[in-house]
Write a protein that holds these residues in place. Structure first.
Motif, PDB file in Angstrom:
ATOM      1  N   VAL A  28       0.842  -1.201   0.000  1.00 12.82           N
ATOM      2  CA  VAL A  28       0.000   0.000   0.000  1.00 12.82           C
ATOM      3  C   VAL A  28       0.872   1.243   0.000  1.00 12.82           C
ATOM      4  O   VAL A  28       0.614   2.200  -0.727  1.00 12.82           O
ATOM      5  CB  VAL A  28      -0.960  -0.008   1.212  1.00 12.82           C
ATOM      6  N   ARG A  29       1.940   1.223   0.798  1.00 14.32           N
ATOM      7  CA  ARG A  29       2.834   2.366   0.877  1.00 14.32           C
ATOM      8  C   ARG A  29       3.485   2.634  -0.480  1.00 14.32           C
ATOM      9  O   ARG A  29       3.555   3.776  -0.935  1.00 14.32           O
ATOM     10  CB  ARG A  29       3.893   2.105   1.941  1.00 14.32           C
ATOM     11  N   VAL A  30       3.961   1.586  -1.141  1.00  7.56           N
ATOM     12  CA  VAL A  30       4.594   1.730  -2.457  1.00  7.56           C
ATOM     13  C   VAL A  30       3.577   2.221  -3.478  1.00  7.56           C
ATOM     14  O   VAL A  30       3.870   3.110  -4.282  1.00  7.56           O
ATOM     15  CB  VAL A  30       5.231   0.396  -2.896  1.00  7.56           C
ATOM     16  N   SER A  31       2.360   1.677  -3.442  1.00  5.92           N
ATOM     17  CA  SER A  31       1.320   2.099  -4.381  1.00  5.92           C
ATOM     18  C   SER A  31       0.966   3.566  -4.190  1.00  5.92           C
ATOM     19  O   SER A  31       0.763   4.295  -5.157  1.00  5.92           O
ATOM     20  CB  SER A  31       0.064   1.247  -4.201  1.00  5.92           C
ATOM     21  N   THR A  32       0.911   4.007  -2.950  1.00  5.38           N
ATOM     22  CA  THR A  32       0.590   5.400  -2.670  1.00  5.38           C
ATOM     23  C   THR A  32       1.655   6.319  -3.249  1.00  5.38           C
ATOM     24  O   THR A  32       1.334   7.340  -3.870  1.00  5.38           O
ATOM     25  CB  THR A  32       0.468   5.618  -1.150  1.00  5.38           C
ATOM     26  N   ALA A  34       3.663   5.634  -5.764  1.00  4.74           N
ATOM     27  CA  ALA A  34       3.589   5.550  -7.221  1.00  4.74           C
ATOM     28  C   ALA A  34       2.457   6.418  -7.762  1.00  4.74           C
ATOM     29  O   ALA A  34       2.633   7.130  -8.757  1.00  4.74           O
ATOM     30  CB  ALA A  34       3.393   4.098  -7.655  1.00  4.74           C
ATOM     31  N   ILE A  35       1.314   6.390  -7.101  1.00  8.98           N
ATOM     32  CA  ILE A  35       0.185   7.224  -7.528  1.00  8.98           C
ATOM     33  C   ILE A  35       0.526   8.701  -7.372  1.00  8.98           C
ATOM     34  O   ILE A  35       0.254   9.514  -8.262  1.00  8.98           O
ATOM     35  CB  ILE A  35      -1.086   6.853  -6.734  1.00  8.98           C
ATOM     36  N   ALA A  36       1.136   9.058  -6.250  1.00  4.37           N
ATOM     37  CA  ALA A  36       1.496  10.458  -6.016  1.00  4.37           C
ATOM     38  C   ALA A  36       2.482  10.961  -7.061  1.00  4.37           C
ATOM     39  O   ALA A  36       2.334  12.077  -7.585  1.00  4.37           O
ATOM     40  CB  ALA A  36       2.076  10.622  -4.617  1.00  4.37           C
ATOM     41  N   LEU A  37       3.487  10.173  -7.387  1.00  8.66           N
ATOM     42  CA  LEU A  37       4.459  10.584  -8.395  1.00  8.66           C
ATOM     43  C   LEU A  37       3.827  10.691  -9.775  1.00  8.66           C
ATOM     44  O   LEU A  37       4.160  11.602 -10.547  1.00  8.66           O
ATOM     45  CB  LEU A  37       5.638   9.616  -8.424  1.00  8.66           C
ATOM     46  N   ALA A  41       3.691  14.110 -11.952  1.00  4.87           N
ATOM     47  CA  ALA A  41       4.188  14.174 -13.329  1.00  4.87           C
ATOM     48  C   ALA A  41       3.084  14.654 -14.270  1.00  4.87           C
ATOM     49  O   ALA A  41       3.344  15.458 -15.179  1.00  4.87           O
ATOM     50  CB  ALA A  41       4.703  12.803 -13.763  1.00  4.87           C
ATOM     51  N   GLY A  42       1.861  14.202 -14.064  1.00 11.04           N
ATOM     52  CA  GLY A  42       0.736  14.642 -14.890  1.00 11.04           C
ATOM     53  C   GLY A  42       0.471  16.130 -14.756  1.00 11.04           C
ATOM     54  O   GLY A  42       0.212  16.811 -15.751  1.00 11.04           O
ATOM     55  N   VAL A  43       0.553  16.644 -13.551  1.00  9.75           N
ATOM     56  CA  VAL A  43       0.350  18.078 -13.327  1.00  9.75           C
ATOM     57  C   VAL A  43       1.445  18.887 -14.013  1.00  9.75           C
ATOM     58  O   VAL A  43       1.175  19.921 -14.634  1.00  9.75           O
ATOM     59  CB  VAL A  43       0.291  18.386 -11.809  1.00  9.75           C
ATOM     60  N   ILE A  44       2.667  18.417 -13.932  1.00 10.21           N
ATOM     61  CA  ILE A  44       3.773  19.125 -14.581  1.00 10.21           C
ATOM     62  C   ILE A  44       3.591  19.124 -16.102  1.00 10.21           C
ATOM     63  O   ILE A  44       3.744  20.172 -16.748  1.00 10.21           O
ATOM     64  CB  ILE A  44       5.121  18.493 -14.181  1.00 10.21           C
ATOM     65  N   VAL A  45       3.259  17.979 -16.673  1.00 11.03           N
ATOM     66  CA  VAL A  45       3.041  17.897 -18.124  1.00 11.03           C
ATOM     67  C   VAL A  45       1.871  18.779 -18.538  1.00 11.03           C
ATOM     68  O   VAL A  45       1.942  19.494 -19.539  1.00 11.03           O
ATOM     69  CB  VAL A  45       2.817  16.427 -18.558  1.00 11.03           C
TER      70      VAL A  45
END
Length: 55
Positions: A28-32, A34-37, A41-45
């Motif tokens: 869950v921690r890793v998934s969180t 990954a989703i945040a990153l 990245a989507g916001v930056i693009v």
């Protein structure tokens, strides 16, 4: 079956359950992260594309 074998089996079950819980929390921690990153990245693009189209 001796009580020692029974106790070892119970202990092994408890260890396996604890390990499964620990692994689930880690996933869950890793998934969180990954989703945040991905969102970041989507916001930056999106910001770059928006600035490019509105220049």
């Amino acid at each position: 079956m001796s009580s020692s074998d029974q106790e070892n089996r119970q202990r092994n079950r408890e260890i396996a359950e604890n390990e499964a819980k620990r692994e689930a929390v880690s996933n869950v921690r890793v998934s969180t992260w990954a989703i945040a990153l991905t969102v970041l990245a989507g916001v930056i693009v999106f910001g770059i594309a928006w600035a490019w189209l509105n220049r």
